[in-house]
Scaffold this active site. Structure first.
Site, PDB file in Angstrom:
ATOM      1  N   LYS A   1     -15.341  57.379  17.091  1.00 46.48           N
ATOM      2  CA  LYS A   1     -14.793  58.607  17.673  1.00 46.48           C
ATOM      3  C   LYS A   1     -15.322  59.824  16.921  1.00 46.48           C
ATOM      4  O   LYS A   1     -15.618  60.847  17.490  1.00 46.48           O
ATOM      5  CB  LYS A   1     -13.261  58.594  17.638  1.00 46.48           C
ATOM      6  CG  LYS A   1     -12.690  59.617  18.585  1.00 46.48           C
ATOM      7  CD  LYS A   1     -11.295  59.981  18.235  1.00 46.48           C
ATOM      8  CE  LYS A   1     -11.370  61.095  17.297  1.00 46.48           C
ATOM      9  NZ  LYS A   1     -10.361  61.816  16.795  1.00 46.48           N
ATOM     10  N   ASP A   2     -15.448  59.677  15.596  1.00 47.24           N
ATOM     11  CA  ASP A   2     -16.021  60.753  14.779  1.00 47.24           C
ATOM     12  C   ASP A   2     -17.518  60.459  14.613  1.00 47.24           C
ATOM     13  O   ASP A   2     -17.975  60.119  13.521  1.00 47.24           O
ATOM     14  CB  ASP A   2     -15.314  60.814  13.424  1.00 47.24           C
ATOM     15  CG  ASP A   2     -13.841  61.142  13.572  1.00 47.24           C
ATOM     16  OD1 ASP A   2     -13.524  62.309  13.792  1.00 47.24           O
ATOM     17  OD2 ASP A   2     -13.009  60.218  13.515  1.00 47.24           O
TER      18      ASP A   2
ATOM     19  N   VAL B   1     -10.925  53.354  20.105  1.00 49.69           N
ATOM     20  CA  VAL B   1      -9.810  52.754  20.844  1.00 49.69           C
ATOM     21  C   VAL B   1      -9.169  53.874  21.668  1.00 49.69           C
ATOM     22  O   VAL B   1      -8.953  54.982  21.162  1.00 49.69           O
ATOM     23  CB  VAL B   1      -8.779  52.125  19.878  1.00 49.69           C
ATOM     24  CG1 VAL B   1      -7.591  51.557  20.651  1.00 49.69           C
ATOM     25  CG2 VAL B   1      -9.445  51.021  19.050  1.00 49.69           C
TER      26      VAL B   1
ATOM     27  N   HIS C   1      -7.269  52.784  13.729  1.00 54.46           N
ATOM     28  CA  HIS C   1      -7.419  52.440  12.306  1.00 54.46           C
ATOM     29  C   HIS C   1      -7.246  50.927  12.102  1.00 54.46           C
ATOM     30  O   HIS C   1      -7.959  50.312  11.309  1.00 54.46           O
ATOM     31  CB  HIS C   1      -6.374  53.160  11.458  1.00 54.46           C
ATOM     32  CG  HIS C   1      -6.483  54.652  11.455  1.00 54.46           C
ATOM     33  ND1 HIS C   1      -5.547  55.455  12.059  1.00 54.46           N
ATOM     34  CD2 HIS C   1      -7.406  55.475  10.921  1.00 54.46           C
ATOM     35  CE1 HIS C   1      -5.878  56.727  11.886  1.00 54.46           C
ATOM     36  NE2 HIS C   1      -7.008  56.767  11.199  1.00 54.46           N
TER      37      HIS C   1
ATOM     38  N   ASN D   1      -1.455  58.340   8.808  1.00 54.49           N
ATOM     39  CA  ASN D   1      -0.859  58.467  10.142  1.00 54.49           C
ATOM     40  C   ASN D   1      -1.576  57.483  11.081  1.00 54.49           C
ATOM     41  O   ASN D   1      -2.143  57.851  12.105  1.00 54.49           O
ATOM     42  CB  ASN D   1      -0.959  59.913  10.662  1.00 54.49           C
ATOM     43  CG  ASN D   1      -0.060  60.133  11.864  1.00 54.49           C
ATOM     44  OD1 ASN D   1      -0.511  60.555  12.914  1.00 54.49           O
ATOM     45  ND2 ASN D   1       1.210  59.804  11.745  1.00 54.49           N
TER      46      ASN D   1
ATOM     47  N   ALA E   1      -3.686  52.473  16.369  1.00 52.90           N
ATOM     48  CA  ALA E   1      -4.398  51.228  16.670  1.00 52.90           C
ATOM     49  C   ALA E   1      -5.903  51.312  16.374  1.00 52.90           C
ATOM     50  O   ALA E   1      -6.545  50.292  16.110  1.00 52.90           O
ATOM     51  CB  ALA E   1      -4.171  50.855  18.130  1.00 52.90           C
TER      52      ALA E   1
END
Ligand code: PAF
Length: 282
Positions: free
Chosen positions: A151-152, A178, A37, A32, A35
């Site tokens: 982010k993680d 992002v 990724h 899924n 941007a």
């Protein structure tokens, strides 16, 4: 871009590349793709001569009652985006390829301590599942470099610790988050949000920024800042799991003479659990 579904095909392609002196950047994902990724793929292209992306919704990192079944699966659209981003190989295995003997009695990789903190307190077993699947993927792809979104942040810390503890021979690169214009961090789970929730969800980043500003201005009453910002999240309808100020890079509890922090939060908005973080330096 080539797509392979089996471990045997993956090994054949990689063996050939290695024989020809190619270097490999690896981007593990659950698909899924957005941007964020594609930014990992872009960084991968700078770091190595070939970029391998995996898409696998990993059952061992979802707890009972979590969104494993509902997790968005969009392989055709993802492959299109990866082709446009000039990834070289998509590894898209079925569960039986990665877990050939099933999940019963499976050998796990555990990174104790770090895995039980923060998100680990609310998602028991999650980081054990992440470390296990990432270790398996590293064994299969044997990349020179692997790229993960910041982010993680806790996931990245767990993976770095696993790589160091198990003497794995690759570089782990964290890539900045992002965001949408509103500040909302891109996430595959944002698709669960209604338009109205999406609008409110931007408060998560605003609360991280407010905490960051307090740190920059010299406040060191960490617990008070955490409580204030958790309340601010509640006031716009979030149910916070935690709002925490931690030390960089190991997520330990910060002292008052710290110069670098990461402010992390996880909170539910309606049915959607969002996470985000902000690094702050003085
Ligand atoms: O961040 C993710 O998408 C997943 O946790 C990962 C690293 C691909 C492992 O399943």
């Amino acid at each position: 871009m080539q797509t392979v579904n089996s471990v045997a095909e993956l090994r054949t392609v990689l063996r050939d590349w290695r024989k020809h002196g190619e270097t490999i950047a690896f981007v593990p994902t659950m698909g899924n793709l957005h941007a964020g990724h594609l930014r990992l793929v872009e960084e991968g292209r700078k770091a190595a001569t070939r970029v391998v992306v995996s898409i696998f919704v990993n059952p061992t990192q979802f707890g009972p009652g979590e969104d494993f079944a509902a997790y968005p699966r969009t392989p055709a659209e993802d492959a299109e985006k990866l082709r446009a981003a000039q990834a070289d190989l998509l590894f898209l295995p079925a569960p039986a390829e990665l877990y050939p003997a099933g999940l019963e009695g499976l050998s796990y990789v555990d990174v104790p301590g770090l895995s039980e903190e923060l998100c680990g307190r609310f998602r028991p077993g999650h980081f054990r599942g992440v470390a296990t699947v990432v270790c398996k993927l590293f064994n299969l792809v044997q990349p020179d470099v692997a790229l993960f979104g910041e982010k993680d942040y806790q996931q990245l810390a767990v993976i770095r610790r696993m790589v160091a503890d198990l003497n794995m021979s690759l570089d782990v690169v964290g890539v900045p988050t992002v965001r949408e214009e509103s500040g909302l961090a891109l996430s595959s789970r944002n698709g669960y949000l209604s338009e109205e929730e999406k609008h409110r969800a931007a408060s998560l980043y605003r609360c991280l920024q407010a905490a960051g500003e307090f740190l920059r201005r010299g406040r060191r009453d960490y617990a008070a800042i955490e409580t204030e910002q958790a309340r601010a999240l509640e006031s716009v309808g979030f149910l916070p799991d935690y709002f925490a100020i931690r030390r960089v890079p190991d997520l330990g509890l910060p002292d008052t003479d710290e110069q670098a922090w990461v402010v992390l939060a996880a909170a539910k908005l309606g049915k959607t659990r969002l996470i985000d973080n902000l690094q702050v330096r003085i």
